[in-house]
Design an enzyme around this catalytic site. Structure first.
Site, PDB file in Angstrom:
ATOM      1  N   HIS A   1       0.837  -1.202   0.000  1.00  0.00           N
ATOM      2  CA  HIS A   1       0.000   0.000   0.000  1.00  0.00           C
ATOM      3  C   HIS A   1       0.874   1.255   0.000  1.00  0.00           C
ATOM      4  CE1 HIS A   1      -3.958  -1.923   0.405  1.00  0.00           C
ATOM      5  NE2 HIS A   1      -3.275  -2.873   1.010  1.00  0.00           N
TER       6      HIS A   1
ATOM      7  N   TYR B   1       4.555  -4.159  10.338  1.00  0.00           N
ATOM      8  CA  TYR B   1       4.490  -2.728  10.072  1.00  0.00           C
ATOM      9  C   TYR B   1       5.740  -2.022  10.593  1.00  0.00           C
ATOM     10  CZ  TYR B   1      -0.552  -3.397   9.201  1.00  0.00           C
ATOM     11  OH  TYR B   1      -1.772  -3.799   8.724  1.00  0.00           O
TER      12      TYR B   1
END
Length: 332
Positions: free
Chosen positions: A53, A322
């Site tokens: 993303h 992340y």
């Protein structure tokens, strides 16, 4: 990047096949290996960008809860008049320059941060496909590594073809059409992980989030989308917000006792009861969106009282993966 027959609006699988990646990527642990292989499949690493993303835009607005939200959870943002919201819309894959109409740009994402005090917040991370290709991080890594071994010179059936034949949920994730919306404001998003809500009386219910456009969904035919500018969705949002807000309903889908709460690849039936938690009203693109993207690290396990995580292994793995991604994009 060429378009692959049968890869209409798919995932990293098509990125790898189109780009010719052909080697398994190893690393010290599963979560770092996930980031490694995502970067390789995207032709990266791309300095300053997420491993997945990568192409995004940051906006701000408010969240106004319903009375039903307060009855379901004692979370502070469900029990105030309204709270500020930061949101990031994004395209899939780690390719920051991918045209919005490219089939591999979907499923798209939305990450939401609810600022319920000046210094405290909670996050939601969702995608525009209801479901996930794998039940565990290890299965997801196997999926991506099968992709990475399936370049144009791979023998038939390729590793990804064999993987999809043996994993129906991943095959469905890859082959389900994912057309381009006319706007980020006309796209639905789904939280594939379950959370447990607890209200002031101590009642507990497992839920999954849905983020549904107030105006309803609207999509563009592939042939028409292909003629649009490469940054159509991002330009459209910048043009839209000064004149009208992008509004979404935040909805909780309630689990029944037999519904799996630790496997995001299994979608709950559409017949399950839903509760309208409130309205998200997004009004402003942040002035330095690119800088905000680099600083922001959304984390679905930043929770508050009234919301607890399920034991979904994909959910529990997200923060570490992340962290690897943000450490890399923050390097000078």
């Amino acid at each position: 990047m060429k378009k692959i027959r049968g890869c209409h609006a798919l995932t990293l699988a098509c990125v790898a096949i189109a780009g010719g990646a052909n080697a398994q990527v190893d690393g010290p642990d599963t979560n770092e290996r996930l980031v490694n292989v995502m970067e390789k499949l995207a032709g990266g690493p791309h300095k300053g960008h997420r491993a997945n993303h990568a192409k995004g835009i940051v906006v701000r607005g408010v969240f106004v809860p319903t009375a039903a939200a307060a009855a379901l959870s004692k979370a502070p943002h469900f029990n105030k008049g309204s709270v500020p919201v930061t949101a990031r819309f994004s395209n899939s894959t780690g390719v920051p320059s991918m045209p919005d109409a490219d089939g591999n740009a979907s499923p798209r994402g939305i990450a939401l941060r609810f600022h319920y005090t000046e210094r405290a917040y909670t996050d939601i991370v969702s995608i525009s496909y209801n479901g996930f290709p794998s039940a565990t991080p290890e299965q997801f890594l196997d999926f991506l590594n099968a992709v990475a071994r399936s370049g144009p010179k791979a023998a038939k059936p390729t590793p990804i073809e064999r993987y999809l034949a043996a994993h129906p949920k991943a095959r469905q994730f890859v082959t389900t059409p994912k057309p381009m919306p006319v706007s980020f404001a006309r796209q639905s998003f789904y939280g594939v992980n379950a959370f447990r809500f607890i209200n002031a009386q101590g009642d507990k219910r497992y839920i999954r989030y849905q983020i549904l456009p107030v105006e309803g969904e609207q999509f563009i035919a592939d042939r028409d989308a292909a003629r649009l500018p490469a940054n159509h969705l991002f330009d459209e949002l910048r043009a839209r917000l000064p004149r009208e807000a992008a509004q979404f309903r935040l909805v909780a889908q309630l689990a029944q006792p037999a519904d799996p709460i630790n496997d995001g690849s299994q979608v709950w039936p559409t017949s399950r009861e839903t509760v309208d938690l409130g309205r998200i009203v997004l009004t402003t693109v942040v002035e330095d969106s690119a800088g905000a993207e680099r600083r922001l690290q959304f984390n679905p396990l930043i929770l508050t009282e009234g919301i607890e995580p399920s034991d979904d292994p994909i959910l529990l793995a997200r923060p570490e993966a992340y962290t690897y991604s943000i450490e890399r994009r923050s390097q000078p």
